[in-house]
Scaffold this active site. Structure first.
Site, PDB file in Angstrom:
ATOM      1  N   THR A  22     -27.380  11.171 -30.928  1.00 34.89           N
ATOM      2  CA  THR A  22     -25.985  10.330 -30.327  1.00 34.89           C
ATOM      3  C   THR A  22     -25.531   9.734 -31.863  1.00 34.89           C
ATOM      4  O   THR A  22     -24.418   9.457 -32.292  1.00 34.89           O
ATOM      5  CB  THR A  22     -26.382   9.361 -29.502  1.00 34.89           C
ATOM      6  OG1 THR A  22     -27.279   8.182 -29.364  1.00 34.89           O
ATOM      7  CG2 THR A  22     -26.034  10.107 -28.142  1.00 34.89           C
ATOM      8  N   SER A  38     -22.718   7.237 -36.628  1.00 27.87           N
ATOM      9  CA  SER A  38     -23.148   7.103 -35.116  1.00 27.87           C
ATOM     10  C   SER A  38     -21.052   7.885 -35.706  1.00 27.87           C
ATOM     11  O   SER A  38     -20.218   7.952 -34.715  1.00 27.87           O
ATOM     12  CB  SER A  38     -23.025   6.568 -34.107  1.00 27.87           C
ATOM     13  OG  SER A  38     -22.100   5.013 -34.188  1.00 27.87           O
ATOM     14  N   HIS A  97       0.909  -1.409  -0.374  1.00 29.30           N
ATOM     15  CA  HIS A  97      -0.395   0.033   0.277  1.00 29.30           C
ATOM     16  C   HIS A  97       1.395   0.938  -0.221  1.00 29.30           C
ATOM     17  O   HIS A  97       1.989   0.925   0.134  1.00 29.30           O
ATOM     18  CB  HIS A  97      -0.604   0.171   1.549  1.00 29.30           C
ATOM     19  CG  HIS A  97      -2.079  -1.278   0.767  1.00 29.30           C
ATOM     20  ND1 HIS A  97      -2.225  -1.398   2.278  1.00 29.30           N
ATOM     21  CD2 HIS A  97      -1.930  -1.898  -0.092  1.00 29.30           C
ATOM     22  CE1 HIS A  97      -4.155  -2.148   1.944  1.00 29.30           C
ATOM     23  NE2 HIS A  97      -2.866  -2.468   0.550  1.00 29.30           N
ATOM     24  N   ARG A 152     -11.750   5.486 -19.806  1.00 29.31           N
ATOM     25  CA  ARG A 152     -11.756   4.189 -19.951  1.00 29.31           C
ATOM     26  C   ARG A 152     -10.643   3.445 -18.920  1.00 29.31           C
ATOM     27  O   ARG A 152     -10.764   2.625 -18.416  1.00 29.31           O
ATOM     28  CB  ARG A 152     -11.635   3.428 -20.912  1.00 29.31           C
ATOM     29  CG  ARG A 152     -12.736   3.363 -22.118  1.00 29.31           C
ATOM     30  CD  ARG A 152     -12.991   2.735 -23.565  1.00 29.31           C
ATOM     31  NE  ARG A 152     -14.184   2.830 -23.871  1.00 29.31           N
ATOM     32  CZ  ARG A 152     -13.998   2.039 -25.317  1.00 29.31           C
ATOM     33  NH1 ARG A 152     -12.909   2.001 -25.857  1.00 29.31           N
ATOM     34  NH2 ARG A 152     -15.320   2.577 -26.128  1.00 29.31           N
ATOM     35  N   CYS A 172      -4.792   1.178   6.537  1.00 23.07           N
ATOM     36  CA  CYS A 172      -5.288   0.016   7.288  1.00 23.07           C
ATOM     37  C   CYS A 172      -4.749  -0.366   8.476  1.00 23.07           C
ATOM     38  O   CYS A 172      -3.982  -0.278   8.621  1.00 23.07           O
ATOM     39  CB  CYS A 172      -5.611  -1.479   5.711  1.00 23.07           C
ATOM     40  SG  CYS A 172      -3.897  -1.554   5.290  1.00 23.07           S
ATOM     41  N   GLU A 224       1.524   3.654   2.323  1.00 22.36           N
ATOM     42  CA  GLU A 224       2.638   3.671   3.439  1.00 22.36           C
ATOM     43  C   GLU A 224       3.785   3.608   3.539  1.00 22.36           C
ATOM     44  O   GLU A 224       4.915   4.101   3.788  1.00 22.36           O
ATOM     45  CB  GLU A 224       1.303   3.847   4.451  1.00 22.36           C
ATOM     46  CG  GLU A 224       0.218   4.617   4.749  1.00 22.36           C
ATOM     47  CD  GLU A 224      -0.392   3.616   3.929  1.00 22.36           C
ATOM     48  OE1 GLU A 224      -2.188   4.511   4.928  1.00 22.36           O
ATOM     49  OE2 GLU A 224      -0.902   3.037   3.429  1.00 22.36           O
ATOM     50  N   THR A 226     -26.073  -1.714 -29.081  1.00 21.57           N
ATOM     51  CA  THR A 226     -24.094  -1.536 -29.212  1.00 21.57           C
ATOM     52  C   THR A 226     -23.886  -1.801 -29.955  1.00 21.57           C
ATOM     53  O   THR A 226     -22.579  -1.629 -30.679  1.00 21.57           O
ATOM     54  CB  THR A 226     -23.504  -0.372 -28.253  1.00 21.57           C
ATOM     55  OG1 THR A 226     -24.938   0.628 -27.185  1.00 21.57           O
ATOM     56  CG2 THR A 226     -22.810   0.204 -28.507  1.00 21.57           C
ATOM     57  N   GLY A 242     -26.693   2.701 -25.826  1.00 23.19           N
ATOM     58  CA  GLY A 242     -27.832   3.444 -26.663  1.00 23.19           C
ATOM     59  C   GLY A 242     -28.735   4.510 -25.553  1.00 23.19           C
ATOM     60  O   GLY A 242     -28.614   3.929 -24.610  1.00 23.19           O
TER      61      GLY A 242
END
Length: 376
Positions: A169, A176, A53, A192, A83, A55, A204, A306
């Site tokens: 759209t 599109s 982690h 993403r 933690c 720390e 889609t 969509g």
């Protein structure tokens, strides 16, 4: 006593922690900075699940340069409460205590019931001064997905869409590509990369045969961030009420994809089929889908879908954040809308508040939060 120096070092810890956003899930992307005599002597951010982690990384960084007792008497600035339990790694509070820290400044208390104040208590019991709340507002936004998952059981749901200036759209034909500019599409790649799960609808998939993958050449990230993102790509999920997704669809190739359906259907590995209830319209019962998400560990959930699925999510109140990439184009009255919603009166409208409007190339990126999210 909180000082401007404390705020400045916490801001830096937040920046350090952001390096972890591409690979830390299901853990939060935490940052930690060690300061001694007004100087940063070590910094670190959360490594992939099962590794160190923030720390521990910061302490190791300090000791590697300044010797084994480098952290003695130092102050740690940590974006989330350390933690206190034994998981795949040891408790961070033990590492901080052993290192001889004099003071620990924390932005946000960890709502994880395995921690939830226990880390702060153990530090205080060890004689370490503890301050909580510095930079809390910024960290609440930075760790929103993890904090929501701990508080309500599932992560932050972001609905992303690309639309014309008149809110459409695609053309009536379904055309599109491309609504927005290359700059906006690159920013979507960043979005993403910051997500743990990307969700789309079968409409889609059938229309675009999309992959929902990260494109190395389009990721607007530093080399280090790009390496982290590509090493831990988000899981893909298709909402397919009636099992219409072809077995050879691109979205089902490569890494495992989760197929959510109301029908009994079979797909070969690596596709994972999960069946949920159907609603009155014979579509996926979104509440049952949320129940499934509660069993998973996705912090950031990105929906690219969509108008039908987008409209249902908005109208039922399941969207935490709406991200619209708006192009300076007009598609006309026969084009397809951003969201299909049968609303009869103004009082039925989905109200939002703008949190950000940014120019991205020739387009705008509009981030808005629904004012009424009746679902928890």
């Amino acid at each position: 006593m909180i000082s401007e120096q404390d705020r400045s070092f916490m801001e830096y810890a937040i920046t350090v922690g952001q390096c972890a956003r591409y690979w830390s899930a299901p853990n939060p992307p935490v940052g930690c900075v060690l300061v001694k005599d007004g100087l940063v002597i070590g910094e670190g951010f959360t490594q992939p699940a099962g590794d160190a982690h923030a720390e521990v990384m910061a302490i190791e960084a300090a000791c590697n340069v300044r010797g084994s007792d480098a952290a003695q008497g130092a102050t740690a600035y940590v974006t989330l409460e350390p933690c206190s339990h034994q998981g795949r790694t040891g408790p961070c509070v033990a590492a901080l205590i052993e290192a001889g820290l004099e003071r620990v400044v924390v932005a946000v208390k960890d709502p994880n019931p395995q921690v939830s104040g226990q880390g702060l208590s153990r530090l205080r019991e060890a004689g370490i001064a503890v301050e909580v709340g510095v930079g809390a507002e910024a960290v609440e936004q930075d760790l929103a997905g993890f904090l929501l998952r701990m508080r309500r059981g599932y992560g932050r749901i972001t609905l992303k869409t690309a639309a014309s200036l008149d809110g459409c759209t695609s053309m009536a034909s379904g055309e599109s590509q491309w609504v927005t500019s290359e700059h906006a599409r690159q920013d979507v790649q960043r979005l993403r990369a910051e997500s743990d799960l990307i969700v789309t609808g079968t409409g889609t998939v059938l229309a675009d045969d999309c992959r929902l993958t990260l494109r190395s050449d389009a990721l607007p990230l530093s080399d280090d961030d790009k390496t982290r993102a590509l090493s831990y790509p988000p899981t893909r999920m298709v909402m397919d009420s009636h099992g219409r997704t072809p077995r050879d669809a691109k979205v089902l190739q490569g890494e495992p994809t989760v197929l959510i359906t109301t029908q009994a259907c079979e797909h070969p590995a690596p596709t994972i089929v999960h069946r949920v209830r159907a609603n009155a319209e014979d579509r996926i019962d979104l509440a049952d889908w949320i129940a499934f998400l509660r069993t998973q560990t996705y912090n950031e959930i990105l929906v690219e879908a969509g108008p039908t699925l987008s409209g249902a999510l908005l109208q039922e109140g399941w969207v935490d954040r709406l991200v619209v990439y708006q192009a300076p184009k007009l598609f006309g009255n026969t084009a397809r809308p951003l969201a299909t919603m049968a609303l009869d009166t103004l009082s039925d409208a989905v109200e939002l508040t703008f949190t950000e409007v940014t120019r991205i190339g020739s387009d705008l990126r509009i981030i808005a939060t629904p004012l009424r999210r009746g679902q928890e």
